[in-house]
Enzyme design. Structure first.
Site, PDB file in Angstrom:
ATOM      1  N   SER B 236      -2.431  -0.224  -2.863  1.00 54.72           N
ATOM      2  CA  SER B 236      -2.999  -1.087  -1.831  1.00 54.72           C
ATOM      3  C   SER B 236      -1.898  -1.722  -0.984  1.00 54.72           C
ATOM      4  O   SER B 236      -0.759  -1.841  -1.423  1.00 54.72           O
ATOM      5  CB  SER B 236      -3.821  -2.160  -2.552  1.00 54.72           C
ATOM      6  OG  SER B 236      -4.679  -2.802  -1.656  1.00 54.72           O
ATOM      7  N   GLN B 258      -2.480  -9.909  -1.457  1.00 54.98           N
ATOM      8  CA  GLN B 258      -2.306  -8.462  -1.598  1.00 54.98           C
ATOM      9  C   GLN B 258      -1.333  -8.148  -2.731  1.00 54.98           C
ATOM     10  O   GLN B 258      -1.564  -7.246  -3.543  1.00 54.98           O
ATOM     11  CB  GLN B 258      -1.794  -7.864  -0.287  1.00 54.98           C
ATOM     12  CG  GLN B 258      -1.668  -6.365  -0.309  1.00 54.98           C
ATOM     13  CD  GLN B 258      -3.004  -5.707  -0.573  1.00 54.98           C
ATOM     14  OE1 GLN B 258      -3.989  -5.985   0.100  1.00 54.98           O
ATOM     15  NE2 GLN B 258      -3.073  -4.865  -1.590  1.00 54.98           N
ATOM     16  N   HIS B 261      -2.352  -7.723  -6.440  1.00 56.96           N
ATOM     17  CA  HIS B 261      -3.176  -6.587  -6.884  1.00 56.96           C
ATOM     18  C   HIS B 261      -2.461  -5.716  -7.908  1.00 56.96           C
ATOM     19  O   HIS B 261      -3.050  -5.271  -8.883  1.00 56.96           O
ATOM     20  CB  HIS B 261      -3.593  -5.721  -5.687  1.00 56.96           C
ATOM     21  CG  HIS B 261      -4.917  -6.102  -5.133  1.00 56.96           C
ATOM     22  ND1 HIS B 261      -6.075  -6.040  -5.866  1.00 56.96           N
ATOM     23  CD2 HIS B 261      -5.280  -6.554  -3.910  1.00 56.96           C
ATOM     24  CE1 HIS B 261      -7.091  -6.445  -5.120  1.00 56.96           C
ATOM     25  NE2 HIS B 261      -6.640  -6.763  -3.933  1.00 56.96           N
ATOM     26  N   GLU B 325      -3.595  -0.191   5.369  1.00 61.75           N
ATOM     27  CA  GLU B 325      -4.954  -0.317   4.837  1.00 61.75           C
ATOM     28  C   GLU B 325      -5.619  -1.587   5.408  1.00 61.75           C
ATOM     29  O   GLU B 325      -6.700  -1.530   5.964  1.00 61.75           O
ATOM     30  CB  GLU B 325      -4.883  -0.388   3.306  1.00 61.75           C
ATOM     31  CG  GLU B 325      -6.228  -0.506   2.629  1.00 61.75           C
ATOM     32  CD  GLU B 325      -6.097  -0.805   1.136  1.00 61.75           C
ATOM     33  OE1 GLU B 325      -4.975  -1.140   0.683  1.00 61.75           O
ATOM     34  OE2 GLU B 325      -7.113  -0.736   0.430  1.00 61.75           O
ATOM     35  N   HIS B 326      -4.948  -2.733   5.243  1.00 65.77           N
ATOM     36  CA  HIS B 326      -5.445  -3.996   5.797  1.00 65.77           C
ATOM     37  C   HIS B 326      -4.485  -4.469   6.883  1.00 65.77           C
ATOM     38  O   HIS B 326      -3.269  -4.468   6.679  1.00 65.77           O
ATOM     39  CB  HIS B 326      -5.480  -5.091   4.723  1.00 65.77           C
ATOM     40  CG  HIS B 326      -6.275  -4.744   3.508  1.00 65.77           C
ATOM     41  ND1 HIS B 326      -5.721  -4.223   2.366  1.00 65.77           N
ATOM     42  CD2 HIS B 326      -7.611  -4.858   3.257  1.00 65.77           C
ATOM     43  CE1 HIS B 326      -6.663  -4.015   1.461  1.00 65.77           C
ATOM     44  NE2 HIS B 326      -7.822  -4.386   1.964  1.00 65.77           N
ATOM     45  N   ASP B 359     -12.519  -8.456   1.079  1.00 66.22           N
ATOM     46  CA  ASP B 359     -12.500  -7.896  -0.277  1.00 66.22           C
ATOM     47  C   ASP B 359     -13.815  -8.163  -0.990  1.00 66.22           C
ATOM     48  O   ASP B 359     -14.256  -7.363  -1.825  1.00 66.22           O
ATOM     49  CB  ASP B 359     -11.373  -8.532  -1.104  1.00 66.22           C
ATOM     50  CG  ASP B 359     -10.005  -8.009  -0.712  1.00 66.22           C
ATOM     51  OD1 ASP B 359      -9.936  -6.983  -0.025  1.00 66.22           O
ATOM     52  OD2 ASP B 359      -8.995  -8.638  -1.102  1.00 66.22           O
ATOM     53  N   GLU B 413     -16.333  40.030  20.610  1.00 68.50           N
ATOM     54  CA  GLU B 413     -15.841  39.827  19.245  1.00 68.50           C
ATOM     55  C   GLU B 413     -16.041  41.078  18.377  1.00 68.50           C
ATOM     56  O   GLU B 413     -15.729  41.064  17.189  1.00 68.50           O
ATOM     57  CB  GLU B 413     -16.493  38.579  18.628  1.00 68.50           C
ATOM     58  CG  GLU B 413     -16.153  37.310  19.424  1.00 68.50           C
ATOM     59  CD  GLU B 413     -16.472  35.989  18.714  1.00 68.50           C
ATOM     60  OE1 GLU B 413     -16.983  36.028  17.575  1.00 68.50           O
ATOM     61  OE2 GLU B 413     -16.186  34.929  19.302  1.00 68.50           O
ATOM     62  N   HIS B 418     -24.432  41.438  15.157  1.00 70.43           N
ATOM     63  CA  HIS B 418     -24.793  40.160  15.773  1.00 70.43           C
ATOM     64  C   HIS B 418     -25.606  40.398  17.041  1.00 70.43           C
ATOM     65  O   HIS B 418     -26.586  39.692  17.307  1.00 70.43           O
ATOM     66  CB  HIS B 418     -23.527  39.353  16.118  1.00 70.43           C
ATOM     67  CG  HIS B 418     -22.933  38.629  14.955  1.00 70.43           C
ATOM     68  ND1 HIS B 418     -22.505  39.276  13.827  1.00 70.43           N
ATOM     69  CD2 HIS B 418     -22.710  37.307  14.743  1.00 70.43           C
ATOM     70  CE1 HIS B 418     -22.027  38.375  12.963  1.00 70.43           C
ATOM     71  NE2 HIS B 418     -22.146  37.171  13.500  1.00 70.43           N
TER      72      HIS B 418
END
Lengths: 430, 430
Positions: B236, B258, B261, B325-326, B359, B413, B418
């Site tokens: 994190s 933070q 964590h 992340e944050h 959070d 193609e 097809h």
């Protein structure tokens, strides 16, 4: 033909069994060394590979802008208009998928937003091989263009004295793609993921390819922080559900149009009528005669199953268990059955909706999850070219009120500093 | 402190360098053998692991329904109401993300649809450890509930004589989760991905975990067709952008929330004021004293950078390159700068919006891309619990008109079958 209710469970399983994807040690070793050499030697490594693998005498990496501009004049009016019509339909369908930011006040003073931002740079891979694949350019390129991706790189291989087919260049031009790389295989994927002096580094690579391309996408997405790929790749497949009113010639044509893709293609027919199954087999024999890729189609048909079901309900439940890439419904009042469809990538409804319509021009995307991944992956869509993120803004009073939720949870989770970041702001520091 | 404009490019790089994620041979070997044993022995393997790894004397696999029901009574009113408020805010924010099917006529007689279907079964993992994580249940569970996922399995570890914390059970109950598995680590992930006689097989597994959990998610998503995971996992991280008006005590509190964590958390401050940086460091020293997880936070701070930038523009550009992340904006008129935000998972705007609000309880999702993956992955959102697929239905006239696009492309193609699937339907078989 398999009568579903009369065979053992293990026979049922094997009728729906996909050809195993062998993870070859050789493919992994070669791909790893290609990635290493692109990482270390950049452009030089790509030019070497162009000489050695693609027999190019004086390889170049980028298509000059004039060649892209001039591609129009090298196309027949018919093909040019076909590309334009396909482009327009794909654009119309994907334009409606543009996301809107969301803003919500979850409680007084607490504003939360979900925002969409286009991924900054993407790489689109278009395989080479026996024929050019302008449709593959359109399916990926329209999305990147509509999302507003800033840097779009297209890579496609060139062999020997060839140059990139003008249909590819014209499709790219319509999608606003200026950076076209003449390189293929694992080297092209590595160059886009890692960047070289000539080729911009991208954040996400899309597109199908051979086993080296697939391996390079997989390895790089595991090794490279901030890099992602579109979806796992496997052989292409179709499942047709038909009733006793279905036209065996149409069923046969749809099965064959899937079978001609490659020897590892898989085609499955689930049908409530034994005679329709028998007539379809006869039709397949007839239609095969006229096909230029008959040998490929014949090989693919070896992996295939013709299954008699007791009811349409049973057919839908078998299909949900299999999770086909393409699902074709050749049954009366087919749209009444749409609610029963589960785990399919793209669905083709009714007698006049062949798979090739979706492959090229109806407007839906032909990049679809294969190999049972339709249970959990999506058909390629505009959102694959965006990322979402959230934003929150809280007032002092909002935080005061919200603290009644934050503080007990922080305490229960034993995270003091989480609580402190709130209390210090509210002037009630403990 | 690093003065951005005065250090070399390599110093700049190392200031933003994330701790390397070592892929340990041991973790891979152990995880592989755990997956194998769950594949071969199912429930028995899980019960064995509960005895050996978790010291449980008489382990059980599923929490009885009554225990989930009775969880309410074991909670303090304060914690119960906090869980309910968080649940409600998360629900309010994610409810607005419900997708709508799209239907477009791309040209006359050609109807194309994009449809959303909830993934049929999902597994939610909630790590154990020193404290229960009810917020992790809510972030995943609310999404699964709102999407209407049919089978939701929650797994969380239990050690020794403990039982699952009632806060976890109550959060699960609010999310309508009835299947709660008492198992953790790679074994729990394998059980959900493969299924056992007791535990339903799921299509997609979400949630954070230790290195064995992460490895199991990665290995199984590579090996198992039709199975997927939420996103790649890494440690994190938070990045704070502050100006000379920012409150150092608030910055310090956010960095510490933070840092607590885990020791591998990374915190970065980009600030235009040298004195704010110095005061923040002093504040960190002060606030650390009161924290129960101060040792963890101290270790995390070793990986961290305090950077003086010449302008906010420079700070935003460094942040975009890092992809946090944050991202916390403690700057004047912070919302004027939202357009400059790139590559962040979740953004916290202004003085009264600490990371802990997101959070737990503001309503946004705390499952976010880490390790630079915010350049290409999304914050967890409701769409992660859906898959999209397309449907097309074409009339005879519609196909006639569309054939002008399909046939030249099929020809270019080189795919005869097809083309044949179209011409045979139009009665102009060649």
């Amino acid at each position: 033909m398999i009568v579903w209710n009369e065979v053992s469970e293990s026979m049922q399983k094997s009728a729906l069994c996909r050809p195993a994807i062998a993870v070859s040690e050789k493919v992994m070793a070669v791909t790893t060394s290609i990635i290493e050499s692109v990482k270390n030697q950049g452009d030089e490594a790509l030019l070497e590979m162009a000489k050695n693998f693609d027999n190019r005498k004086s390889p170049r990496l980028l298509v000059p802008q004039e060649e892209i501009e001039q591609s129009t004049s090298a196309l027949s009016t018919e093909l040019k208009e076909a590309i334009e019509r396909a482009y327009q339909n794909i654009r119309t369908f994907h334009e409606c998928q543009k996301p809107s930011d969301i803003s919500v006040k979850t409680q007084p003073g607490v504003d939360c937003m979900l925002k969409f931002q286009a991924i900054e740079s993407v790489g689109l891979y278009v395989p080479g091989g026996s024929a050019p694949l302008p449709s593959s350019v359109l399916m990926q390129g329209v999305c990147a263009q509509l999302a507003g991706v800033k840097t779009i790189v297209l890579a496609t291989p060139v062999k020997g004295d060839d140059s990139i087919h003008p249909a590819i260049l014209y499709a790219a031009k319509l999608c606003g793609i200026n950076t076209i790389v003449e390189a293929g295989g694992a080297g092209a994927i590595a160059a886009m993921a890692l960047g070289t002096s000539t080729i911009p580094k991208v954040n996400k690579v899309f597109g199908p390819g051979n086993s080296y391309v697939t391996m390079a996408k997989q390895l790089l997405s595991q090794q490279l922080p901030g890099f992602a790929i579109d979806m796992p790749a496997g052989p292409s497949e179709v499942l047709v559900i038909a009733d006793d009113g279905a036209n065996p010639a149409f069923i046969a044509a749809d099965l064959l149009s899937q079978a001609e893709h490659g020897e590892d293609s898989q085609v499955i027919l689930l049908c409530t009528s034994e005679s329709v199954i028998q007539e379809t087999k006869v039709e397949i024999g007839q239609q095969l005669k006229a096909l230029s890729r008959a040998n490929i189609a014949r090989a693919a048909l070896e992996n295939s199953s013709f299954i008699l079901t007791e009811s349409l309900e049973q057919a839908f439940s078998i299909s949900a268990e299999y999770g086909p890439e393409h699902l074709i419904l050749q049954i009366r009042r087919a749209d009444d059955y749409l609610d029963q469809v589960k785990n399919a990538g793209s669905v083709f409804v009714g007698d006049f909706t062949p798979e090739s319509a979706g492959d090229y021009a109806s407007g839906t995307n032909h990049v679809l999850p294969t190999y049972g991944y339709s249970k959990v992956y999506s058909s390629l869509n505009l959102l694959d070219f965006y990322r979402t993120y959230t934003v929150q803004q809280i007032t002092q009073n909002g935080l005061q009120e919200l603290s009644r939720a934050i503080l007990p949870l922080a305490e229960a989770e034993g995270l003091d500093a989480h609580a402190n970041a709130v209390t210090i702001r509210l002037g009630v520091q403990q």
